[in-house]
Design a protein around this motif. Sequence first.
Motif, mmCIF file in Angstrom:
data_model
loop_
_atom_site.group_PDB
_atom_site.id
_atom_site.type_symbol
_atom_site.label_atom_id
_atom_site.label_comp_id
_atom_site.label_asym_id
_atom_site.label_seq_id
_atom_site.Cartn_x
_atom_site.Cartn_y
_atom_site.Cartn_z
ATOM 1 N N TYR A 148 2.225 15.944 0.087
ATOM 2 C CA TYR A 148 1.393 14.685 0.478
ATOM 3 C C TYR A 148 2.439 13.761 0.983
ATOM 4 C CZ TYR A 148 -1.318 10.519 0.217
ATOM 5 O OH TYR A 148 -1.836 9.119 0.525
ATOM 6 N N ARG A 173 2.738 11.758 4.657
ATOM 7 C CA ARG A 173 2.314 10.292 4.608
ATOM 8 C C ARG A 173 3.207 9.500 5.461
ATOM 9 N NH1 ARG A 173 1.447 4.875 4.118
ATOM 10 N NH2 ARG A 173 -0.028 4.397 2.242
ATOM 11 N N HIS A 183 2.124 9.314 -6.202
ATOM 12 C CA HIS A 183 2.261 10.638 -5.745
ATOM 13 C C HIS A 183 3.557 11.258 -6.120
ATOM 14 C CE1 HIS A 183 -1.318 9.880 -3.509
ATOM 15 N NE2 HIS A 183 -1.595 11.255 -3.544
ATOM 16 N N LYS A 187 2.320 1.599 -3.334
ATOM 17 C CA LYS A 187 1.187 2.087 -4.523
ATOM 18 C C LYS A 187 1.114 3.637 -4.079
ATOM 19 C CE LYS A 187 -1.393 -2.059 -4.895
ATOM 20 N NZ LYS A 187 -2.857 -2.766 -4.575
ATOM 21 N N ASP A 188 0.925 4.021 -2.968
ATOM 22 C CA ASP A 188 0.742 5.468 -2.858
ATOM 23 C C ASP A 188 2.077 6.428 -3.215
ATOM 24 O OD1 ASP A 188 -1.319 7.016 -1.752
ATOM 25 O OD2 ASP A 188 -0.567 6.953 0.294
ATOM 26 N N GLU A 234 0.690 -1.217 0.114
ATOM 27 C CA GLU A 234 0.030 -0.145 0.058
ATOM 28 C C GLU A 234 0.809 1.394 -0.058
ATOM 29 O OE1 GLU A 234 -3.317 0.317 -0.553
ATOM 30 O OE2 GLU A 234 -3.118 -1.791 -1.006
#
Length: 475
Positions: free
Chosen positions: A47, A51, A16, A11-12, A8
Amino acid sequence: MSKKDYTELAKDIIAHVGGKENIVGLKHCVTRLRFNLKDETKADDDYLKARDGVVTVVKAGGQYQVVIGNHVPDVYADVQKVAGITGDGSLDIDEGDAPKGNLFDQFIALVSGLFQPMLGALSATGMIKGVVALMVAFGVPKTDGAYVVLNAVGDGFFQFLPIILAYNAANRFKMNKFTAMALSFALVYPNIAASFTADKPLYTLFAGSIIESPVYATFLGLPIIFPSSSYLQTVLPIILAVYAGSKIEAFFSKIIPDVVKVFIVPFFTLIIAAPLAFIVIGPLMTWASDLVGAGFQAVYDFNPIIYGFVLGAAWQVLVMFGLHWGLVPIAILDMATHGQSTFLVATVSICFAQAGSLLNIMIRTKESKVKQLAVPAFISALFGVTEPAIYGITLPMRTPFIVTCIVGAIFGAYQSFFDVTGYVMGGMGLFAFPSYIAPNGNITSMIHYGVAVVGSLILGFVLTQFVKIPKLYDK
């Protein structure tokens, strides 16, 4: 314990930095994912910085760097999987890792960076050398199969260190890894030293001087000066050779047609770089070592206590540059001539200064990776193998390394003042004690060595308490 899933997070991160179509290339260093992006403006800095799982974002050296922490290899693997990026997963020892400070800072960063990828294996083999020393102490003969195998595992890594350094230096200097390794194979080729020695030299360079060099072989008429200690276990010669090779390779890569580049570029690189290593780089290092040896001999003749202080302070630095080989032959000759020697006694307890400093670092550091590296490095140091401690922790941290040099100076002077004498050249660290028992049974030197061992361990620990323990990985 199974590996944590970072899918995850991967993927993030990919989403970004502008999506996988915006990624041109990806590598990782010790703590960072290093992206080469088509368009950095598509990346969402704010972001990613906010994160969970990302420490921060850094833009440097033409790279978009996402700082993860010491678990970056696992995140890197999942990013590769999600984005469909292929690669060998090796560390990127990049110019951006080096500080922009003075030459000494840059040298420390370079050497530390070259050793970082191998620290696990370096620590493990150092511990195995300790196990081998224990076997000898308990009377296991050196012909025993277990001894032979474990000694090969422990000692082999250090003997052929130039090959591993060549691989890492190729990463750092942007050279083809296998070409760099071919260069290192030449320097440590079995029995090559025998090819450059004979009963009578062809001639002698600089006869009568400190750097007098008998020449036994030539390369197209140019003298080959090969060190008596060979290039096994050395650090600087191969680093300089790969650096020179990288420049040669870059030059030919520009002018050789693509159709034959894959084999012609390595051909010209090796045919120029290898002779350069044997004819220029190697001899320069040998002469530098000879000058160091002559300088320390002069200090010893002037005042042994001053000599012990200076040698104790400088020994670890000399080893880093490979200049200690100028002193080792003098000690061997002294031992062979007189059956005893004080010439290198000032250096033998320094490993315990490293052990003491490491113990303090283990207690005070908040970084889990430093704690993990410090434990095997500490054990290795007790057995006289300090490379994992120096290159993995104290040298990158700077001030703890300086502390160990100060401790080395103090107890180097102590041992010289009490004329501590070695009667056998052999054991290291804890297993050096029998070397200081005189043939007539006198144990005075061994007692003073014990004082230096305990004193170095305690003072290394205490002085480290007064210096800041910087972060190495969680930056």
